[in-house]
Design an enzyme around this catalytic site. Structure first.
Site, PDB file in Angstrom:
ATOM      1  N   ALA A  17       0.842  -1.195   0.000  1.00 48.93           N
ATOM      2  CA  ALA A  17       0.000   0.000   0.000  1.00 48.93           C
ATOM      3  C   ALA A  17       0.876   1.243   0.000  1.00 48.93           C
ATOM      4  O   ALA A  17       2.107   1.155  -0.010  1.00 48.93           O
ATOM      5  CB  ALA A  17      -0.940  -0.020   1.199  1.00 48.93           C
ATOM      6  N   TYR A  29      -2.928  -4.257  10.382  1.00 43.76           N
ATOM      7  CA  TYR A  29      -2.744  -3.592   9.088  1.00 43.76           C
ATOM      8  C   TYR A  29      -3.663  -4.143   7.996  1.00 43.76           C
ATOM      9  O   TYR A  29      -4.598  -3.475   7.552  1.00 43.76           O
ATOM     10  CB  TYR A  29      -1.274  -3.715   8.663  1.00 43.76           C
ATOM     11  N   HIS A  62       8.318  -7.374   0.582  1.00 44.65           N
ATOM     12  CA  HIS A  62       7.512  -6.191   0.230  1.00 44.65           C
ATOM     13  C   HIS A  62       6.996  -6.258  -1.202  1.00 44.65           C
ATOM     14  O   HIS A  62       6.739  -5.231  -1.839  1.00 44.65           O
ATOM     15  CB  HIS A  62       8.282  -4.891   0.498  1.00 44.65           C
TER      16      HIS A  62
END
Ligand code: DCM
Ligand code: MG
Ligand code: MG
Length: 266
Positions: A37, A145, A218
């Site tokens: 994000a 999250y 990631h």
């Protein structure tokens, strides 16, 4: 007692939770999820990449292993449904988020990627409908999250509920299993070694089990694969814990409300 014929040694005390909020029978499909994000709260991030890997309980209970040398490692389940989607976040990445993910607003624009729209909502719902219930979404730091962020995006489309979907956070689960083990150890007078502070970041857990750092950090798909690899190291205990402790996705609160994003400008 929710599951009288379960061989589950953990957390008898959690049976005091109302049984209606946990699955009524063992979870059949674990949907591992990771989101990339535009940043972290409180920046009200928007999703830029989503990866879902749906794996059956059967696959997790019956892992295949790699060649025994130097050490047999569980292989990723051969039968897994996978959904990996790039999503134009329509919001500026923070420099840190852009740097760790390698994602940029320019790249989404140049590649003409769509936003988190109804097409994606329908894909997600259809993906879940193909899985055998009960279904549990699994994310690392999911409560902090991924789940609230997904909820915020779904709510912005007016889709407030994902019915019959449970969710569980592997950080919470791993900590709970470790603290249960520590309590058992205390009976044997084995104080934990000095400097053995437990670290629960995805890359630290992966390193603990595999003695190297996970590839493709990631990147939503890379993080999901690392999460499954970690999960496979303690699959029976984790599945057992989730049977008793997964909560309905509908009970997750959105990270923010879409209209609040503009509240400070009015
Ligand atoms: N994130 C961030 N800064 C960090 C760690 C994460 O902005 N130091 C944001 C951007 C990532 C998202 O959180 O896309 C998800 O993190 P992860 O890649 O660990 O799943
Ligand atoms: Mg993540
Ligand atoms: Mg990630």
């Amino acid at each position: 007692v929710p599951f009288p014929n379960f061989h589950c040694s953990f957390f008898l005390d959690l049976r005091m939770w109302p049984t209606s909020v946990t699955p009524s029978k063992p979870i059949e499909t674990f949907v591992f999820m990771d989101l990339e994000a535009t940043g972290l709260p409180p920046s009200q991030p928007k999703i830029a990449e989503m990866c879902l890997f749906a794996v059956s309980r059967h696959s997790l209970e019956n892992p295949q292993y790699s060649n025994p040398r130097p050490k047999p490692l569980p292989l990723l389940p051969r039968l897994a449904d996978k959904l990996s989607v790039c999503i134009n976040p329509d919001k500026l990445f923070t420099p840190a988020a852009s740097s760790i993910t390698g994602l940029t607003n320019e790249a989404f624009a140049m590649n003409r990627k769509q936003t988190f729209n109804l097409h994606l909502l329908h894909m997600i719902v259809a993906f879940f409908r193909r899985q055998h219930p009960p279904i549990c979404l699994v994310a690392h730091n999911g409560y902090g999250y991924d789940f609230p962020l997904l909820k915020a995006e779904l709510s912005a489309l007016g889709h407030l509920a994902l019915d019959e979907i449970y969710c569980a956070d592997t950080i919470k689960a791993m900590k709970a299993l470790d603290s249960e083990n520590n309590q058992l150890q205390q009976f044997a007078y084995q104080p934990s070694a000095p400097g053995s502070r437990k670290k629960y970041a995805l890359r630290d857990l992966y390193f603990k089990f595999y003695r190297e750092y996970p590839p493709n950090s990631h990147n939503a798909e890379g993080d999901v694969i690392a999460l499954i690899n970690i999960f496979q190291q303690r699959a029976s205990d984790l599945m057992c814990w989730m049977d008793s402790n997964a909560i309905p996705f509908n009970s997750i609160r959105a990270m923010y409300k879409e209209n609040e994003r503009y509240a400070s400008f009015s």
